[in-house]
Design a protein around this motif. Structure first.
Motif, PDB file in Angstrom:
ATOM      1  N   VAL A 149     -12.189   7.304   0.449  1.00 42.76           N
ATOM      2  CA  VAL A 149     -11.828   6.216   1.347  1.00 42.76           C
ATOM      3  C   VAL A 149     -12.505   4.946   0.450  1.00 42.76           C
ATOM      4  CG1 VAL A 149     -12.452   5.404   3.593  1.00 42.76           C
ATOM      5  CG2 VAL A 149     -11.881   7.684   3.366  1.00 42.76           C
ATOM      6  N   PHE A 164      -7.006  -7.699   3.838  1.00 43.46           N
ATOM      7  CA  PHE A 164      -6.654  -6.639   4.412  1.00 43.46           C
ATOM      8  C   PHE A 164      -7.753  -6.557   5.647  1.00 43.46           C
ATOM      9  CE2 PHE A 164      -3.845  -5.249   1.346  1.00 43.46           C
ATOM     10  CZ  PHE A 164      -2.867  -4.735   2.217  1.00 43.46           C
ATOM     11  N   THR A 194     -10.153   1.769  -0.539  1.00 41.52           N
ATOM     12  CA  THR A 194     -10.366   0.523  -0.002  1.00 41.52           C
ATOM     13  C   THR A 194     -10.394  -0.217  -1.210  1.00 41.52           C
ATOM     14  OG1 THR A 194     -11.598   1.573   1.810  1.00 41.52           O
ATOM     15  CG2 THR A 194     -12.115  -0.938   1.111  1.00 41.52           C
ATOM     16  N   LEU A 195     -11.040   0.138  -2.329  1.00 39.07           N
ATOM     17  CA  LEU A 195     -11.078  -0.701  -3.597  1.00 39.07           C
ATOM     18  C   LEU A 195      -9.697  -1.114  -3.867  1.00 39.07           C
ATOM     19  CD1 LEU A 195     -13.903   0.834  -5.433  1.00 39.07           C
ATOM     20  CD2 LEU A 195     -13.887  -1.448  -4.434  1.00 39.07           C
ATOM     21  N   ARG A 196      -8.691   0.022  -3.981  1.00 42.30           N
ATOM     22  CA  ARG A 196      -7.120  -0.181  -4.214  1.00 42.30           C
ATOM     23  C   ARG A 196      -6.910  -1.413  -3.461  1.00 42.30           C
ATOM     24  NH1 ARG A 196      -4.530   0.185  -8.234  1.00 42.30           N
ATOM     25  NH2 ARG A 196      -2.724   1.814  -7.563  1.00 42.30           N
ATOM     26  N   VAL A 197      -7.121  -1.235  -1.943  1.00 43.89           N
ATOM     27  CA  VAL A 197      -6.400  -2.057  -0.966  1.00 43.89           C
ATOM     28  C   VAL A 197      -6.935  -3.692  -1.430  1.00 43.89           C
ATOM     29  CG1 VAL A 197      -6.572  -3.044   1.188  1.00 43.89           C
ATOM     30  CG2 VAL A 197      -6.334  -0.546   0.682  1.00 43.89           C
ATOM     31  N   ARG A 233      -2.400  -7.882  -4.497  1.00 42.55           N
ATOM     32  CA  ARG A 233      -3.196  -7.417  -3.338  1.00 42.55           C
ATOM     33  C   ARG A 233      -4.437  -8.542  -3.445  1.00 42.55           C
ATOM     34  NH1 ARG A 233      -1.312  -2.015  -3.859  1.00 42.55           N
ATOM     35  NH2 ARG A 233      -3.028  -1.587  -5.303  1.00 42.55           N
ATOM     36  N   LEU A 275      -3.740   5.117  -2.317  1.00 48.93           N
ATOM     37  CA  LEU A 275      -3.399   3.711  -2.168  1.00 48.93           C
ATOM     38  C   LEU A 275      -3.934   3.271  -0.490  1.00 48.93           C
ATOM     39  CD1 LEU A 275       0.265   3.248  -3.459  1.00 48.93           C
ATOM     40  CD2 LEU A 275      -1.871   2.307  -4.111  1.00 48.93           C
ATOM     41  N   SER A 276      -3.493   4.190   0.409  1.00 46.05           N
ATOM     42  CA  SER A 276      -3.915   3.940   1.692  1.00 46.05           C
ATOM     43  C   SER A 276      -5.124   4.584   2.127  1.00 46.05           C
ATOM     44  CB  SER A 276      -2.650   4.139   2.521  1.00 46.05           C
ATOM     45  OG  SER A 276      -3.280   4.373   3.982  1.00 46.05           O
ATOM     46  N   PRO A 277      -6.144   3.811   2.773  1.00 39.34           N
ATOM     47  CA  PRO A 277      -7.299   4.784   3.269  1.00 39.34           C
ATOM     48  C   PRO A 277      -6.789   5.647   4.348  1.00 39.34           C
ATOM     49  CG  PRO A 277      -7.548   2.294   3.475  1.00 39.34           C
ATOM     50  CD  PRO A 277      -6.228   2.503   3.041  1.00 39.34           C
ATOM     51  N   THR A 278      -5.817   5.537   4.864  1.00 32.43           N
ATOM     52  CA  THR A 278      -5.172   6.472   5.702  1.00 32.43           C
ATOM     53  C   THR A 278      -4.881   7.998   5.047  1.00 32.43           C
ATOM     54  OG1 THR A 278      -4.130   4.635   6.842  1.00 32.43           O
ATOM     55  CG2 THR A 278      -3.679   6.917   7.842  1.00 32.43           C
ATOM     56  N   GLU A 279      -4.311   7.519   3.870  1.00 34.10           N
ATOM     57  CA  GLU A 279      -3.821   8.693   2.967  1.00 34.10           C
ATOM     58  C   GLU A 279      -5.275   9.506   2.482  1.00 34.10           C
ATOM     59  OE1 GLU A 279       0.154   6.709   1.715  1.00 34.10           O
ATOM     60  OE2 GLU A 279      -1.380   7.074  -0.043  1.00 34.10           O
ATOM     61  N   LEU A 331       0.927  -1.204   0.179  1.00 33.58           N
ATOM     62  CA  LEU A 331      -0.040   0.121   0.120  1.00 33.58           C
ATOM     63  C   LEU A 331       0.868   1.294   0.019  1.00 33.58           C
ATOM     64  CD1 LEU A 331      -2.529  -1.043   2.637  1.00 33.58           C
ATOM     65  CD2 LEU A 331      -2.716  -1.162  -0.043  1.00 33.58           C
TER      66      LEU A 331
END
Lengths: 226, 931
Positions: B406, A92, B410-413, A86, B498-502, A59
């Motif tokens: 977000v 995840f 998530t989809l990217r994750v 992924r 990429l990251s939900p946090t981002e 990620l």
């Protein structure tokens, strides 16, 4: 590299910012995890746990270092290859669930398969629904569920495609102790049954104690306690 | 793919408010672009119709070329070449006409007349003129430039031996289509001695038949009178008034006749008949090319009779559309023995080529070059409109995607590739393309069709709605491109997460350290100040969104301001149009009998809303006029009559009361008249060069009495000079009651006239009204040539034009206003949704509902204010550069600064309203959350 090793990290460095104010989130982290192992990572907030998990899940890009998954270096992969990685290899689970609000429970669970245009294993789906206690909620939307139920959906979503690796970032952080126990139990059963590898970040000592291996992060440095 | 499409559609169907707002923003943007496209297409078609109605649908007038050929060649040779041209492969359509007219000179002063005796198989009549018109080709491409009339329907490219005779040959002499008629034409040269009894008898009949005024005109006007400033009367000859063939002349020279036999193909539908004397007519014969009638023989046979002949040949054609215009035309010329040089020398004159038509069909490079300035203006407007649409669509997509950052993360994750995220957003874009674009385009074209239809139906026949496929396609394409660009930029933004946090933080961690200002000097502040600071921080933390939204809305404000400014500037122009004295029918009456008949026919007729009689009593001679000008310091044109005109209460109140401040009743009671002073004079009493600079409007009562001597017997005392822009030159006004009460009115009419003005009550009853009016004209044997006006179509057209302009302006302003509301709602609502967690926390630490709503409204107002500033600054620039020069060209006074200030005020109020309305959905969603 032994055949049983599924994750191998070599000298991982992740730096945010530059100069004096630069923050070293991962400071020369190296480790190996075998197939079927349950590894718990503990540490204080801001110690670099999530950064490590994000790196393992591709990620986030590392400043330097290499991560081998089943012997393949994922730091050399391009975006499409990482997406495929992924989709196929990783499941995840986040503390904040991150469900898609416009999709119902069933649609959320099937999301990884749908993105891959893979038909679901119906028996496994039923089993997952039963195990997570969502059979009666499969047509509900996320906003109609409790926090524990939402996290169960996110668990089911992470497991539906039977990924070899499960990355969980404080999955029980928002749950009560009863729900936490149940969730961890589900996870443990799953990795045992399907020989999956679980890397779990937690602050909860009782959960960490159930792991095969326990790592501690402190200021970007990873040390193994057990 | 299927699942991605399904996911997109689920989002669209389940996020109803967001989807609706995005849909409305895109649809309205498309509507704006579509409106632009629809009016461009229709304007081009209207201009084309205008050109065709004025010049015809032909492309090249080859009359000069034909005249050149005619110089050296015989009629037969010309006919052959006309045949070659009309049948040439390069000729799409053509029409040719040749006329041969013979008339006799007459001299009223010496009493000489030439009439042509016509013998129709033994029955006799006489005519004043002989005309033979030869026609061939396609009459569809002809018009007033040629002989556009009812006979053209008989002609085609292949028509042979067609002979069309006047209607009176059928109605008076009983001939029918298919009959063969033998015409024997004999010219007679007659002289009537002025002193002879027969001439006196003829004059006496004329005097009975017509008014004194027309009778007076028989004598013509001598040169001395013209110098004195009298109008030049149109010359009338005695034979126009009476059937002069009844009166044997004092002398007659009978000429040698010609005879011709013709097989009748048809008759004209109507004949132009002189109402004073139906026997004063001409013999007009329409034939196909190669007419059997050769009138020049008549001149050759009668050298002693002063006959004059006039010949003319003309033609026009359309070049084959499948070939280059120049090459096609040169090919045609070469086929009749001319060269490429002749093309340039004979057809070089722009007037011979329908260059405007060619330009409008984009077939003339020179014409297109001449249109470049207009095209640039149109292009700039189109670009501004497209930019507004683009910004609004961009904003809508950005809001929609940001809200789901977000989810995309998530989809990217979950393993979604960038391409899959892009596919998701493009699926939504496709949904809007298949819904918003057709609806927006269709709505804009339908509204344009309605407006153009209104204009067309009101009498402006050249106004036509036209869905120009190319322009509509370009407009649609621009909209689709705009949507796809917006979707692409939003998709790229979404896919990079990429990251939900981002994603929660709206971006990747910054490479450069973000520098925050040091802590405030005063960390403690009032709640109001805190809320303001908090809102400002929220806005500035999302700079790019704030800038994009502000620019999008600012462009809308710009367009809004331009339209408001134009509307304000147009107000005096519309007011001027409203001041134009409008009436539907007008006719001048010269006898009291006609006035009385008109009163009977129209005064109490419910079909007419207004029936006014304006009495004009002419005139003051030059000496008197000069005296008046000097003594009263007023301007008067020496070539104009000085006249006393009656005025009624309505007109007085409309034009003069505000200047004179004398109520109409007092004006009547005074028994006096006022002299009008035209306002277009400067302070020195000279005609102002700049017609827009009006003299001060005022009324100055005369200190010493002055009597306007209307005739030897009647004089009217002047009470003062009234200066106004609505003044007519050299005119006195007097209440109509004073003239009506004059017992010797009939005597006055021996040298004055009355203008009857009628206004139709209901536009739908026009035909009936016109019928009544025609009957009145016929019953009273009034001259229909020059003295009648039918302004109905023009009046209704003007009203409809004003209404259409209002509708267009209103539609555009409303569209922009709605776009503003939806776009702003989108922005504010997204901001609220994105900060729900934060706002929950704020509520948790004690923020009241009032404070919560206040911060949303304040954010909305700040967005609106920034947009207002951008739009106003740009708008002021546009107004100064563009509108000022445009408005300077119009003959109206525009208070530019006042209008600009008013525009800004209106804009501020509207923006404030938009801001408040736009914050309502956000407040609503918050109130539901924090019940």
């Amino acid at each position: 590299m032994e055949n049983n090793t599924i994750i191998k990290a070599e000298h991982l460095i992740k730096k945010y910012g530059e100069g004096e104010s630069a923050l070293l989130a991962l400071n020369d982290v190296s480790f190996e995890i075998n197939k079927g192992e349950f590894a718990a990572v503990t540490g204080e907030s801001g110690s670099g746990k999530t950064t490590l998990l994000n790196a393992l899940g591709s990620l986030d890009r590392l400043t330097s270092g290499k991560i081998f998954i089943n012997g393949s270096d994922i730091t050399e992969k391009n975006d499409n290859e990482l997406s495929y990685y992924r989709r196929k290899t990783v499941g995840f689970i986040f503390q904040s669930y991150n469900l898609i609000p416009v999709l119902n429970v069933m649609e959320n669970i099937l999301l990884p398969l749908n993105l891959d245009s893979t038909p679901p294993d119906k028996a496994f789906l039923e089993e997952l629904l039963e195990v997570t206690g969502l059979s009666s909620k499969k047509n509900n939307y996320p906003h109609e569920l409790s926090g524990g139920q939402q996290q169960r959906v996110s668990f089911a979503r992470a497991l539906i495609h039977k990924p070899p690796i499960i990355l969980a970032d404080e999955p029980t952080g928002n749950l009560d102790s009863k729900n936490s126990r149940e969730i961890i139990s589900i996870l443990k059963n799953s990795i045992k049954k399907y020989n999956q590898t679980l890397v779990l970040i937690t602050h909860d000592g009782s959960i960490a104690s159930q792991a095969d291996r326990i790592f501690t992060m402190s200021d970007g440095i990873l040390t193994e306690r057990r | 793919m299927k699942h991605l499409v399904s996911l997109s559609l689920k989002y669209l169907s389940r996020q109803k408010l967001r989807s609706l707002l995005t849909f409305l923003c895109i649809t309205l943007s498309v509507f704006l672009v579509g409106t632009c496209a629809a009016y461009y297409g229709s304007t081009l078609r209207t201009l084309r119709n205008q050109v065709i109605s004025e010049d015809g649908s032909w492309e090249v007038d080859i009359s000069s070329l034909l005249r050149e050929l005619e110089r050296d060649e015989t009629t037969e040779q010309i006919n052959e070449k006309v045949d070659i041209i009309s049948n040439h492969i390069n000729t799409e359509e053509s029409f040719f006409t040749r006329s041969n007219s013979i008339s006799g000179d007459f001299n009223t002063e010496f009493g000489t007349y030439i009439r042509f005796n016509i013998d129709l198989d033994g029955r006799k009549t006489n005519v004043s003129d002989l005309n033979v018109f030869e026609c061939t080709g396609d009459p569809d491409i002809t018009n007033t430039v040629y002989s556009s009339n009812d006979t053209l329907t008989y002609f085609s490219k292949d028509s042979k031996d067609v002979v069309i005779l006047p209607q009176w040959v059928h109605s008076e002499f009983g001939y029918n289509v298919g009959d063969t008629i033998t015409l024997t034409i004999t010219p007679n040269f007659d002289t009537y001695y002025r002193e002879s009894k027969i001439y006196s008898d003829a004059l006496a009949e004329a005097a009975k038949l017509t008014t004194d005024r027309v009778y007076h005109q028989i004598y013509g006007v001598n040169s001395d009178q013209e110098v004195e400033g009298y109008h030049k009367y149109t010359s009338h000859s005695l034979d126009q008034l009476v059937d002069i063939s009844k009166y044997e002349p004092d002398e007659r020279i009978s000429g040698e006749p010609i005879a011709v036999s013709l097989k009748i193909s048809g008759f004209r539908n109507i004949d132009q008949v002189n109402p004073n004397n139906p026997y004063y007519r001409s013999l007009d014969i329409y034939t196909s090319f190669g007419s059997p009638i050769n009138l020049s023989v008549l001149i050759e046979r009668n050298p002693d009779i002063p006959l004059s002949s006039h010949n003319s040949i003309g033609g026009a054609l359309i070049v084959n559309k499948n070939m280059d215009f120049d090459d096609g035309l040169i090919g045609i010329l070469e086929s009749v023995g001319l060269s490429e040089d002749d093309f340039y020398s004979l057809l070089a004159d722009e007037r011979t080529m329908n260059s405007t038509l060619l330009t409008l069909e984009f077939r003339s490079a020179m014409g297109i070059a001449s249109l470049i300035p207009f095209m640039v203006i149109g292009f700039v407007i189109a670009i501004i409109v497209w930019a507004i649409a683009r910004f609004v669509i961009d904003n809508a997509f950005e809001m929609s995607v940001q809200e789901r950052s977000v989810q995309f993360a998530t989809l990217r994750v979950m393993g979604a590739s960038k391409a899959q995220i892009i596919t998701l957003i493009f699926t939504e874009a496709f949904f809007y393309i298949i819904t918003s674009v057709p609806i927006g385009i269709a709505a804009s074209f339908l509204l344009c069709k309605k407006v153009m239809g209104m204009l067309h139906n009101s009498g402006l026949k050249t106004f036509e709605f036209h869905a120009n496929i190319a322009i509509a396609f370009i407009g649609t394409l621009l909209c689709i491109i705009g949507i796809l660009i917006s979707a692409y930029t939003s998709a790229i933004w979404a896919a990079r997460k990429l990251s939900p946090t981002e994603a929660m933080n709206f971006g990747k961690p910054r490479k450069k350290e973000r520098r925050f200002r040091k802590s405030e000097k005063k960390p403690y502040m009032s709640s109001k100040k805190f809320m303001t600071k908090y809102t400002m921080r929220n806005i500035t933390s999302k700079k790019s969104r704030f800038i994009i939204s502000s620019i999008a809305l600012g462009m809308g404000v710009l367009l809004f301001n331009i339209f408001i400014m134009l509307s304000l500037c147009a107000k005096p122009l519309l007011s001027e149009l409203d001041k134009v004295e409008s009436y539907d029918f007008r006719i001048d009456l010269y006898s009291m009998e006609h006035v009385e008949n008109a009163e009977k026919a129209f005064s109490d007729n419910e079909l007419f809303s207004r029936c006014e009689f304006e009495f004009t009593i002419a005139n003051m001679d030059k000496e008197e006029t000069d005296k008046l000008r000097e003594s009263l310091n007023v301007f008067s044109y020496p070539d104009f009559y000085t006249s006393l005109v009656s005025i009624n209460r309505r007109l007085y109140d409309k034009y003069y009361l505000s200047v004179s401040n004398i109520p109409y009743d007092d004006f009547v009671a005074s028994g006096k008249c006022m002299i009008l002073d035209p306002a277009q004079l400067n302070s020195k009493g000279e005609v102002a060069e700049d017609e827009a600079s009006f003299r001060e409007e005022k009324y100055v009562p005369l200190k010493e009495s002055y009597t306007y001597q209307a005739s030897d017997e009647y004089g009217f005392e002047i009470m003062g000079v009234l200066t106004t822009q609505y003044a007519h030159y050299n005119t006195f006004i007097i209440p109509e009651e004073i003239i009506m009460d004059n017992p010797d009115l009939v005597d006055l009419y021996s040298w004055s006239w009355c203008t009857l003005k009628l206004t139709i009550n209901d536009a739908n009853s026009y035909d009936k009204c016109r019928e009544i009016f025609n009957k009145f004209i016929k019953d009273n044997m009034l001259n229909t040539d020059e003295l009648i006006n039918d302004n109905f179509i023009e009046n209704t057209g003007r009203k409809s034009f004003i209404n259409a302009v209002k509708i267009i302006a209103l539609a555009v302003i409303l569209t922009i206003w709605l776009i503003g509301i939806f776009s702003m709602t989108n922005t504010v609502n997204t901001s609220v949704l994105n900060r729900q967690r934060e706002l929950s926390m704020m509520r948790a630490v004690g923020m009241t509902k009032k404070q919560l709503y206040g911060t949303v409204i304040l954010e909305s107002i700040l967005f609106s204010a920034s947009a207002c500033i951008i739009g106003t600054v740009l708008g002021t620039g546009v107004m100064v550069v563009f509108l000022k020069s445009l408005l300077a060209a119009l003959p109206i006074e525009v208070s530019f600064i006042t209008d600009a200030a008013l525009t800004i005020m209106i804009s501020v109020v509207i923006n404030l309203a938009i801001a408040v309305l736009a914050s309502l959905p956000g407040i609503s969603s918050l109130s539901k959350k924090f019940k």
